[in-house]
Design a protein around this motif. Structure first.
Motif, PDB file in Angstrom:
ATOM      1  N   LYS A   1      33.513  43.080  26.078  1.00  0.00           N
ATOM      2  CA  LYS A   1      34.313  42.463  27.131  1.00  0.00           C
ATOM      3  C   LYS A   1      34.361  43.347  28.381  1.00  0.00           C
ATOM      4  CE  LYS A   1      39.018  40.822  28.113  1.00  0.00           C
ATOM      5  NZ  LYS A   1      40.395  40.632  27.547  1.00  0.00           N
ATOM      6  N   LYS A   2      34.590  44.637  28.169  1.00  0.00           N
ATOM      7  CA  LYS A   2      34.752  45.563  29.290  1.00  0.00           C
ATOM      8  C   LYS A   2      33.457  45.766  30.069  1.00  0.00           C
ATOM      9  CE  LYS A   2      36.191  50.313  30.339  1.00  0.00           C
ATOM     10  NZ  LYS A   2      36.667  51.598  29.751  1.00  0.00           N
ATOM     11  N   LYS A   3      32.325  45.848  29.364  1.00  0.00           N
ATOM     12  CA  LYS A   3      31.068  46.218  30.015  1.00  0.00           C
ATOM     13  C   LYS A   3      30.177  45.040  30.376  1.00  0.00           C
ATOM     14  CE  LYS A   3      31.000  50.766  27.806  1.00  0.00           C
ATOM     15  NZ  LYS A   3      30.237  51.712  26.943  1.00  0.00           N
ATOM     16  N   VAL A   4      30.436  43.873  29.775  1.00  0.00           N
ATOM     17  CA  VAL A   4      29.573  42.725  30.037  1.00  0.00           C
ATOM     18  C   VAL A   4      30.338  41.523  30.586  1.00  0.00           C
ATOM     19  CG1 VAL A   4      27.957  41.074  29.023  1.00  0.00           C
ATOM     20  CG2 VAL A   4      27.937  43.453  28.268  1.00  0.00           C
ATOM     21  N   ILE A   5      31.339  41.060  29.833  1.00  0.00           N
ATOM     22  CA  ILE A   5      32.005  39.808  30.200  1.00  0.00           C
ATOM     23  C   ILE A   5      32.772  39.927  31.517  1.00  0.00           C
ATOM     24  CG2 ILE A   5      33.695  38.074  29.514  1.00  0.00           C
ATOM     25  CD1 ILE A   5      33.010  38.723  26.598  1.00  0.00           C
ATOM     26  N   LEU A   6      33.691  40.877  31.589  1.00  0.00           N
ATOM     27  CA  LEU A   6      34.517  40.990  32.795  1.00  0.00           C
ATOM     28  C   LEU A   6      33.711  41.346  34.039  1.00  0.00           C
ATOM     29  CD1 LEU A   6      37.790  42.638  31.420  1.00  0.00           C
ATOM     30  CD2 LEU A   6      37.292  40.222  31.847  1.00  0.00           C
ATOM     31  N   PRO A   7      32.750  42.294  33.969  1.00  0.00           N
ATOM     32  CA  PRO A   7      31.934  42.569  35.159  1.00  0.00           C
ATOM     33  C   PRO A   7      31.153  41.344  35.632  1.00  0.00           C
ATOM     34  CG  PRO A   7      31.744  44.385  33.610  1.00  0.00           C
ATOM     35  CD  PRO A   7      32.480  43.277  32.892  1.00  0.00           C
ATOM     36  N   SER A   8      30.686  40.524  34.701  1.00  0.00           N
ATOM     37  CA  SER A   8      29.939  39.322  35.078  1.00  0.00           C
ATOM     38  C   SER A   8      30.852  38.300  35.759  1.00  0.00           C
ATOM     39  CB  SER A   8      29.287  38.697  33.845  1.00  0.00           C
ATOM     40  OG  SER A   8      28.337  39.574  33.280  1.00  0.00           O
ATOM     41  N   LEU A   9      32.048  38.110  35.209  1.00  0.00           N
ATOM     42  CA  LEU A   9      32.991  37.167  35.829  1.00  0.00           C
ATOM     43  C   LEU A   9      33.437  37.655  37.196  1.00  0.00           C
ATOM     44  CD1 LEU A   9      35.221  36.096  32.782  1.00  0.00           C
ATOM     45  CD2 LEU A   9      33.131  35.033  33.671  1.00  0.00           C
ATOM     46  N   ASN A  10      33.631  38.965  37.328  1.00  0.00           N
ATOM     47  CA  ASN A  10      33.987  39.528  38.637  1.00  0.00           C
ATOM     48  C   ASN A  10      32.850  39.356  39.624  1.00  0.00           C
ATOM     49  OD1 ASN A  10      36.525  40.353  37.778  1.00  0.00           O
ATOM     50  ND2 ASN A  10      35.827  42.375  37.153  1.00  0.00           N
ATOM     51  N   ASP A  11      31.621  39.464  39.137  1.00  0.00           N
ATOM     52  CA  ASP A  11      30.447  39.277  39.979  1.00  0.00           C
ATOM     53  C   ASP A  11      30.375  37.845  40.506  1.00  0.00           C
ATOM     54  OD1 ASP A  11      28.607  41.036  40.955  1.00  0.00           O
ATOM     55  OD2 ASP A  11      27.113  40.709  39.403  1.00  0.00           O
ATOM     56  N   LEU A  12      30.598  36.882  39.620  1.00  0.00           N
ATOM     57  CA  LEU A  12      30.551  35.477  40.021  1.00  0.00           C
ATOM     58  C   LEU A  12      31.653  35.149  41.025  1.00  0.00           C
ATOM     59  CD1 LEU A  12      29.764  33.702  36.627  1.00  0.00           C
ATOM     60  CD2 LEU A  12      28.199  34.249  38.486  1.00  0.00           C
ATOM     61  N   GLU A  13      32.743  35.864  40.918  1.00  0.00           N
ATOM     62  CA  GLU A  13      33.851  35.637  41.846  1.00  0.00           C
ATOM     63  C   GLU A  13      33.444  35.933  43.286  1.00  0.00           C
ATOM     64  OE1 GLU A  13      38.092  37.750  42.490  1.00  0.00           O
ATOM     65  OE2 GLU A  13      37.699  37.051  40.450  1.00  0.00           O
ATOM     66  N   LYS A  14      32.471  36.834  43.456  1.00  0.00           N
ATOM     67  CA  LYS A  14      32.004  37.193  44.795  1.00  0.00           C
ATOM     68  C   LYS A  14      31.328  36.022  45.490  1.00  0.00           C
ATOM     69  CE  LYS A  14      31.155  41.968  43.359  1.00  0.00           C
ATOM     70  NZ  LYS A  14      30.105  42.970  43.074  1.00  0.00           N
ATOM     71  N   ILE A  15      30.821  35.078  44.712  1.00  0.00           N
ATOM     72  CA  ILE A  15      30.190  33.895  45.307  1.00  0.00           C
ATOM     73  C   ILE A  15      31.054  32.659  45.067  1.00  0.00           C
ATOM     74  CG2 ILE A  15      27.841  34.804  45.244  1.00  0.00           C
ATOM     75  CD1 ILE A  15      27.391  33.257  42.657  1.00  0.00           C
ATOM     76  N   ASP A  16      32.361  32.915  44.952  1.00  0.00           N
ATOM     77  CA  ASP A  16      33.374  31.857  44.872  1.00  0.00           C
ATOM     78  C   ASP A  16      33.260  30.989  43.627  1.00  0.00           C
ATOM     79  OD1 ASP A  16      34.555  32.636  47.290  1.00  0.00           O
ATOM     80  OD2 ASP A  16      33.052  31.519  48.417  1.00  0.00           O
ATOM     81  N   ILE A  17      32.821  31.592  42.523  1.00  0.00           N
ATOM     82  CA  ILE A  17      32.873  30.922  41.224  1.00  0.00           C
ATOM     83  C   ILE A  17      33.954  31.619  40.412  1.00  0.00           C
ATOM     84  CG2 ILE A  17      31.619  30.372  39.104  1.00  0.00           C
ATOM     85  CD1 ILE A  17      29.053  30.394  40.730  1.00  0.00           C
ATOM     86  N   ASN A  18      35.085  30.961  40.260  1.00  0.00           N
ATOM     87  CA  ASN A  18      36.256  31.575  39.634  1.00  0.00           C
ATOM     88  C   ASN A  18      36.448  31.033  38.224  1.00  0.00           C
ATOM     89  OD1 ASN A  18      36.983  32.889  42.186  1.00  0.00           O
ATOM     90  ND2 ASN A  18      37.482  30.818  42.857  1.00  0.00           N
ATOM     91  N   ILE A  19      36.382  31.945  37.260  1.00  0.00           N
ATOM     92  CA  ILE A  19      36.443  31.569  35.851  1.00  0.00           C
ATOM     93  C   ILE A  19      37.586  32.294  35.153  1.00  0.00           C
ATOM     94  CG2 ILE A  19      35.176  31.464  33.674  1.00  0.00           C
ATOM     95  CD1 ILE A  19      33.819  29.851  35.826  1.00  0.00           C
ATOM     96  N   ASP A  20      38.350  31.554  34.366  1.00  0.00           N
ATOM     97  CA  ASP A  20      39.374  32.154  33.514  1.00  0.00           C
ATOM     98  C   ASP A  20      38.832  32.278  32.089  1.00  0.00           C
ATOM     99  OD1 ASP A  20      41.264  32.399  35.490  1.00  0.00           O
ATOM    100  OD2 ASP A  20      42.216  30.475  35.063  1.00  0.00           O
ATOM    101  N   LEU A  21      39.248  33.331  31.400  1.00  0.00           N
ATOM    102  CA  LEU A  21      38.822  33.557  30.023  1.00  0.00           C
ATOM    103  C   LEU A  21      40.015  33.470  29.083  1.00  0.00           C
ATOM    104  CD1 LEU A  21      36.858  34.488  27.800  1.00  0.00           C
ATOM    105  CD2 LEU A  21      37.349  36.853  28.489  1.00  0.00           C
TER     106      LEU A  21
END
Length: 249
Positions: free
Chosen positions: A135-155
């Motif tokens: 979660k710390k090294k893959v999932i959250l960094p990927s979701l934060n990355d997508l947020e930069k292009i205005d794709i907002n995801i909740d887990l």
């Protein structure tokens, strides 16, 4: 000229565009193994322009990294068609190599998957034995990355005892404080204020990542009382409009 199917290949094309601009004289380029499906897709894509007919990728060699060959005609397209401020080039700036796969998986929400199945999709079955590390090294960094292009995801995590057995990805809902209802709360995602408003908000503890809850507002909604880090703060309407919050459902 057929430029590309942006929705289908947007991350790989943006990646290649960035690599070609950085190393214009190379005949081949190395990219992460997580792009395997996209590479196979582009190997079959044909570009036609006047008397020219060619493929986006000439050849590919698969291993821990994927080496792809690109001819001079495609290099020209990648340089000329994708300018520095275009959306596709902005995507090339995404830092996490797993973001493209998350982008593909999360096109339709909600999306449910087990941690083990997600690791298989990302080709990292033998990595991250502990879910915490995954979660710390893959999932959250990927979701934060997508947020930069205005794709907002909740887990949302479903557990059996202490073990996480299912991951549910849902669409994140963002709004400014003045749009929130009394009692609603969420995480501060962005402050759009400029100086001197920005410094005032920061001095009050209103910073990205903090939890915020709306306690009350006037009938005309000219002022708001919010709680941040156990402190009650009064905000004017113009200040409330500058605070973007991801609201908890």
């Amino acid at each position: 000229m057929e430029v590309l199917n942006t929705k289908e290949n947007i991350f790989l094309i943006s990646k290649l565009s960035g690599l070609v601009k950085e190393q214009p004289n190379n005949e081949s380029y190395f990219i992460e193994a997580t792009y395997k499906d996209e590479v196979n897709n582009l190997l079959n894509k044909i570009v036609i322009s006047d008397n020219l007919k060619t493929h986006w990728i000439c050849w590919a060699k698969f291993g821990e990294m994927i080496e792809v060959g690109i001819n001079k005609h495609i290099k020209q397209v990648l340089v000329e068609k994708f300018k520095p401020n275009s959306g596709i080039v902005k995507m090339a700036r995404l830092k996490n190599s797993y973001s493209p796969k998350f982008f593909e998986l999360l096109k339709e929400l909600p999306f449910e998957i087990s941690p083990e199945e997600l690791k298989r999709e990302l080709l990292i079955v033998d990595k991250y034995d502990r879910y915490y590390d995954f979660k710390k090294k893959v999932i959250l960094p990927s979701l934060n990355d997508l947020e930069k292009i205005d794709i907002n995801i909740d887990l949302i995590e479903e557990k059996e005892g202490k073990k996480v057995v299912k991951l549910i990805f849902t669409k994140g809902e963002k709004m400014t404080v003045d749009e929130m209802k009394i009692g609603e709360s969420g995480v501060i995602k962005k402050i759009t204020a400029t100086e001197p408003f920005k410094s005032r908000l920061f001095s009050l503890g209103i910073v990205k990542g903090e939890n915020l809850r709306v306690l009350k507002h006037t009938i005309a909604k000219n002022t708001y009382e919010v709680e941040v880090n156990k402190s009650k703060i009064a905000l004017r309407k113009d200040e409330a409009k500058m605070i973007i919050v991801e609201v908890k459902k």
